[in-house]
Design a protein around this motif. Structure first.
Motif, PDB file in Angstrom:
ATOM      1  N   GLN A 192     -19.883 -34.240 111.329  1.00  0.00           N
ATOM      2  CA  GLN A 192     -20.959 -33.290 111.626  1.00  0.00           C
ATOM      3  C   GLN A 192     -22.312 -33.934 111.385  1.00  0.00           C
ATOM      4  O   GLN A 192     -22.533 -34.590 110.357  1.00  0.00           O
ATOM      5  CB  GLN A 192     -20.818 -32.034 110.768  1.00  0.00           C
ATOM      6  N   GLU A 193     -23.214 -33.750 112.325  1.00  0.00           N
ATOM      7  CA  GLU A 193     -24.520 -34.402 112.252  1.00  0.00           C
ATOM      8  C   GLU A 193     -25.469 -33.677 111.305  1.00  0.00           C
ATOM      9  O   GLU A 193     -26.252 -34.291 110.590  1.00  0.00           O
ATOM     10  CB  GLU A 193     -25.120 -34.497 113.651  1.00  0.00           C
ATOM     11  N   LYS A 194     -25.442 -32.337 111.304  1.00  0.00           N
ATOM     12  CA  LYS A 194     -26.267 -31.557 110.387  1.00  0.00           C
ATOM     13  C   LYS A 194     -25.558 -30.239 110.121  1.00  0.00           C
ATOM     14  O   LYS A 194     -24.710 -29.803 110.902  1.00  0.00           O
ATOM     15  CB  LYS A 194     -27.668 -31.319 110.948  1.00  0.00           C
ATOM     16  N   GLU A 195     -25.908 -29.577 109.031  1.00  0.00           N
ATOM     17  CA  GLU A 195     -25.217 -28.369 108.620  1.00  0.00           C
ATOM     18  C   GLU A 195     -25.263 -27.310 109.721  1.00  0.00           C
ATOM     19  O   GLU A 195     -26.328 -26.967 110.236  1.00  0.00           O
ATOM     20  CB  GLU A 195     -25.839 -27.817 107.338  1.00  0.00           C
ATOM     21  N   GLY A 196     -24.082 -26.828 110.071  1.00  0.00           N
ATOM     22  CA  GLY A 196     -23.973 -25.821 111.113  1.00  0.00           C
ATOM     23  C   GLY A 196     -24.119 -26.358 112.520  1.00  0.00           C
ATOM     24  O   GLY A 196     -24.029 -25.607 113.489  1.00  0.00           O
ATOM     25  N   GLY A 197     -24.336 -27.666 112.662  1.00  0.00           N
ATOM     26  CA  GLY A 197     -24.581 -28.260 113.967  1.00  0.00           C
ATOM     27  C   GLY A 197     -23.351 -28.838 114.622  1.00  0.00           C
ATOM     28  O   GLY A 197     -22.210 -28.642 114.176  1.00  0.00           O
ATOM     29  N   ASP A 198     -23.605 -29.562 115.697  1.00  0.00           N
ATOM     30  CA  ASP A 198     -22.521 -30.166 116.460  1.00  0.00           C
ATOM     31  C   ASP A 198     -21.914 -31.346 115.701  1.00  0.00           C
ATOM     32  O   ASP A 198     -22.429 -31.802 114.676  1.00  0.00           O
ATOM     33  CB  ASP A 198     -23.041 -30.643 117.816  1.00  0.00           C
ATOM     34  N   PHE A 199     -20.816 -31.842 116.265  1.00  0.00           N
ATOM     35  CA  PHE A 199     -20.097 -32.981 115.697  1.00  0.00           C
ATOM     36  C   PHE A 199     -20.166 -34.161 116.664  1.00  0.00           C
ATOM     37  O   PHE A 199     -20.450 -33.991 117.854  1.00  0.00           O
ATOM     38  CB  PHE A 199     -18.628 -32.632 115.468  1.00  0.00           C
ATOM     39  N   VAL A 200     -19.884 -35.344 116.129  1.00  0.00           N
ATOM     40  CA  VAL A 200     -19.652 -36.510 116.978  1.00  0.00           C
ATOM     41  C   VAL A 200     -18.243 -37.005 116.690  1.00  0.00           C
ATOM     42  O   VAL A 200     -17.726 -36.879 115.583  1.00  0.00           O
ATOM     43  CB  VAL A 200     -20.675 -37.646 116.739  1.00  0.00           C
ATOM     44  N   ARG A 201     -17.648 -37.538 117.716  1.00  0.00           N
ATOM     45  CA  ARG A 201     -16.294 -38.075 117.600  1.00  0.00           C
ATOM     46  C   ARG A 201     -16.350 -39.582 117.778  1.00  0.00           C
ATOM     47  O   ARG A 201     -16.840 -40.070 118.800  1.00  0.00           O
ATOM     48  CB  ARG A 201     -15.406 -37.461 118.675  1.00  0.00           C
ATOM     49  N   PRO A 202     -15.882 -40.353 116.797  1.00  0.00           N
ATOM     50  CA  PRO A 202     -15.942 -41.814 116.910  1.00  0.00           C
ATOM     51  C   PRO A 202     -15.155 -42.322 118.113  1.00  0.00           C
ATOM     52  O   PRO A 202     -14.215 -41.679 118.584  1.00  0.00           O
ATOM     53  CB  PRO A 202     -15.303 -42.292 115.601  1.00  0.00           C
ATOM     54  N   THR A 203     -15.556 -43.487 118.612  1.00  0.00           N
ATOM     55  CA  THR A 203     -14.868 -44.133 119.716  1.00  0.00           C
ATOM     56  C   THR A 203     -14.481 -45.536 119.296  1.00  0.00           C
ATOM     57  O   THR A 203     -14.995 -46.086 118.326  1.00  0.00           O
ATOM     58  CB  THR A 203     -15.762 -44.185 120.965  1.00  0.00           C
ATOM     59  N   TRP A 204     -13.573 -46.139 120.060  1.00  0.00           N
ATOM     60  CA  TRP A 204     -12.971 -47.405 119.644  1.00  0.00           C
ATOM     61  C   TRP A 204     -13.773 -48.643 120.005  1.00  0.00           C
ATOM     62  O   TRP A 204     -13.945 -49.534 119.200  1.00  0.00           O
ATOM     63  CB  TRP A 204     -11.579 -47.519 120.276  1.00  0.00           C
ATOM     64  N   PHE A 205     -14.208 -48.743 121.223  1.00  0.00           N
ATOM     65  CA  PHE A 205     -14.643 -50.042 121.723  1.00  0.00           C
ATOM     66  C   PHE A 205     -16.074 -50.035 122.217  1.00  0.00           C
ATOM     67  O   PHE A 205     -16.402 -50.564 123.274  1.00  0.00           O
ATOM     68  CB  PHE A 205     -13.692 -50.504 122.830  1.00  0.00           C
ATOM     69  N   GLY A 206     -16.949 -49.404 121.435  1.00  0.00           N
ATOM     70  CA  GLY A 206     -18.367 -49.455 121.747  1.00  0.00           C
ATOM     71  C   GLY A 206     -18.859 -48.410 122.717  1.00  0.00           C
ATOM     72  O   GLY A 206     -20.041 -48.402 123.069  1.00  0.00           O
ATOM     73  N   GLU A 207     -17.973 -47.495 123.165  1.00  0.00           N
ATOM     74  CA  GLU A 207     -18.429 -46.436 124.058  1.00  0.00           C
ATOM     75  C   GLU A 207     -19.329 -45.482 123.276  1.00  0.00           C
ATOM     76  O   GLU A 207     -19.282 -45.409 122.053  1.00  0.00           O
ATOM     77  CB  GLU A 207     -17.233 -45.653 124.631  1.00  0.00           C
ATOM     78  N   PRO A 208     -20.176 -44.713 123.973  1.00  0.00           N
ATOM     79  CA  PRO A 208     -21.014 -43.731 123.280  1.00  0.00           C
ATOM     80  C   PRO A 208     -20.155 -42.722 122.521  1.00  0.00           C
ATOM     81  O   PRO A 208     -19.069 -42.346 122.976  1.00  0.00           O
ATOM     82  CB  PRO A 208     -21.782 -43.054 124.433  1.00  0.00           C
ATOM     83  N   LEU A 209     -20.640 -42.295 121.349  1.00  0.00           N
ATOM     84  CA  LEU A 209     -19.902 -41.304 120.579  1.00  0.00           C
ATOM     85  C   LEU A 209     -19.806 -40.013 121.380  1.00  0.00           C
ATOM     86  O   LEU A 209     -20.751 -39.586 122.030  1.00  0.00           O
ATOM     87  CB  LEU A 209     -20.594 -41.044 119.242  1.00  0.00           C
TER      88      LEU A 209
END
Length: 605
Positions: A304-321
């Protein structure tokens, strides 16, 4: 020559106390041998030790090497210990021992000499005998700033024993789901492990992970067990050096909360559950859930990027999160609609929302889960290490990418998805541009044809794999009837591929039906601005999307089945050594068909 590398990777503190800048390479003769582990104070004080220089004769006591990151103690009794001293003052260590071909460990070192002092490395020669008199020799090399101890076996050295008590052993799988083995569920004294280039021992008090990396998959690994009930553990790994350039690396990721486990109860499925763990550093954390198929599901931990906010999902090979909404509601082609099941909140706290028994897979999460750091992110601290970091530090970037099969991991999008074709054509015909944009419509049709054919080809590839593996297992059962019960779960899974295709055949149609569908548009609608063209276009597009969407669901399901086949085959290798060669072939062929997935296969959930 065959070499083994043993590394200790620290998350926070150097191996020796700091004196200004990080120390470089150094070596000492302790003067006398010790049978006891060295205390942190002894490592720091070096009382009675003699600093070693180039061409130092045979040592009198034990040898101690350091490169500023790890400390290695090579004892006369044959064991080699690798130390880390966190800031809290406790000592983390792992011990390795050379084994002869008989399986007996070296019991006494007769030779202990500093053979080489180069600008960037130290090399120690050792030689000794087992209690039965078998000779064993090796070279130990420590490189400056490198978190690895390299061992190059000499005459008589057949295996390396790595002592790492742990309840859970994990075999990371970068193509499918991890294999997680719980020692409490293994009643026998030892098992043969599936050689998949790496294994993890989750040890200590959730503060150490001992990782072994193998250069080739032909190197055998034997895991030993001891204890009863909840106290049963894997005690050590005996790793074969290998017949051809068989290198092995062993590393220790160390630090508070470097891994975590908990047991989910059935009454917790579907609910958001705090797991009692806080992320020690920002990275790509993997969560392995036990599932209702008696296998494991591997998921990425959302951040989670900030409280109550959206999330990011990690990627393997340098693609955008990948961005994920705050409610974590997502669609998976294999599972359907879902709440993403694992996440870290803005404060770093870990949570899961285990699947209830619903969705296309009717899958549920309950039982033990494990969490560990599998890969780094750009913001991961430089002093922190993950599983992939260790692979790159030991194997090198090129071999690492070969083992990870970076090319095979890349998802493909051929043509244009049928839902996109629907949008383009419907917009065009609603605007009465069918005649003016005839060339554009033809382009969309060709792209749709390419997409449908590509996904159908992937489905056919999975079906072909299922047929070949069922035939392969049938042949092996005739040769070894006693293995029939062992292979029954694999056959059941493989049969699911044809069954799922048959259940959707009336909707996915045949390639001839696809050709007729596109031919119909070209005949009746291409270039037309007739009054009923808009409505006919909508009807045609719905028929196309029904084919394309059903194929997407099916190809994702087929992939899910083959991933489970690959994991189940790995477990069979552990459970029944007689079946291991056959199960290994099933796993290897599964990886081949899993390569280069379409973008609609939910390759990583």
């Amino acid at each position: 020559m065959h070499r083994v590398f043993v590394g200790l990777l620290l998350l926070a503190a150097p191996a020796f106390p700091q004196e200004g800048k990080t120390r470089g390479l150094a070596a000492w003769d302790t003067g006398k041998s010790s049978a006891e582990a060295l205390a942190p104070a002894a490592l720091a004080a070096k009382q009675g030790w003699t600093a070693l220089e180039k061409d130092t004769p045979v040592l009198k006591g034990d040898a101690v090497l350091t490169n500023g990151r790890i400390s290695v103690v090579v004892r006369r009794n044959g064991s080699t210990e690798i130390y880390a001293m966190p800031e809290a003052g406790t000592v983390q260590r792992t011990r390795i021992t050379l084994l002869a071909a008989s399986g007996d460990p070296v019991a006494k070192l007769d030779k202990l000499a500093l053979a080489e002092v180069a600008k960037g490395s130290l090399t120690l020669e050792i030689a000794g005998k087992t209690s039965k008199g078998a000779a064993v020799a090796a070279k130990l090399r420590l490189k400056k700033g490198d978190p690895a101890l390299e061992t190059e076996p000499g005459a008589g050295a057949a295996r390396l024993r790595v002592e790492a008590p742990t309840r859970y052993t994990v075999f990371p799988d970068f193509f499918a789901d991890d294999i997680v083995i719980d020692a409490t569920k293994v009643p026998i004294a030892s098992i043969e492990a599936p050689s998949e280039n790496f294994l993890l021992h989750l040890g200590g008090k959730n503060d150490s992970i001992v990782m072994a990396v193998f250069e080739n998959r032909e190197q055998d690994v034997k895991l030993s067990l001891a204890g009863d009930g909840e106290k049963r553990v894997f005690t050590a790994s005996d790793i074969e050096y290998g017949a051809k350039n068989g290198k092995i690396w062993v590393a220790l990721l160390e630090g508070a909360s470097i891994w975590h486990t908990m047991t989910l109860q059935r009454n917790q499925v579907g609910r958001v559950v705090p797991i009692g763990w806080k992320m020690p550093f920002r990275a790509y954390w993997r969560v392995d859930f036990s599932n209702s198929f008696e296998l494991f599901d591997s998921w990425d931990m959302l951040l989670q990027e900030k409280e109550g906010g959206d999330f990011v999902r990690p990627t393997w090979f340098g693609e955008p999160l990948q961005k994920v909404k705050a409610n974590r509601q997502m669609f998976d082609a294999a599972i359907g609609g879902m709440n993403y099941p694992a996440f870290v909140d803005a404060q770093g706290g870990g949570f899961v929302q285990p699947f209830p028994e619903k969705g296309r897979m009717e899958i549920s999460h309950y039982g033990p889960l494990v969490v560990y750091p599998i890969n780094r992110l750009p913001e991961t601290p430089l002093e922190a290490f993950t599983v992939v970091d260790i692979m790159r530090n030991t194997l090198g970037v090129g071999p690492c990418e070969h083992i990870l099969d970076v090319e095979g991991q890349k998802q493909q999008l051929q043509g244009r998805a049928t839902c996109s074709v629907r949008v383009e054509l419907n917009d065009m015909y609603e605007a009465k541009q069918g005649k003016a944009r005839k060339a554009d419509a033809e382009q969309f049709l060709k792209q749709g044809e390419t997409f449908v054919a590509h996904i159908r080809g992937r489905i056919n590839g999975y079906a072909d794999y299922g047929h070949k593996m069922l035939q392969f297992l049938a042949t092996k059962k005739k040769e070894q009837p006693a293995l029939a019960a062992t292979f029954a779960p694999l056959e059941k899974l493989l049969g699911e591929i044809d069954a799922s295709i048959a259940s959707k055949m009336d909707r996915i149609k045949t390639p001839d039906d696809h050709a007729k569908l596109f031919a119909q548009f070209r005949k009746d609608l291409l270039g037309s601005d007739a009054p009923d063209a808009t409505e006919k276009c909508k009807q045609w597009c719905e028929a196309l999307v029904d084919v394309g969407g059903t194929q997407d669901e099916l190809v994702a399901h087929c992939r899910w089945v083959v991933k489970n086949v690959r994991q189940k085959a790995g477990l069979i290798m552990v459970q029944d050594p007689k079946a291991a060669p056959i199960a290994l072939e099933v796993r290897a062929k599964a990886q081949e068909v899993l390569r280069n997935p379409s973008a609609h296969e939910s390759a990583r959930h």
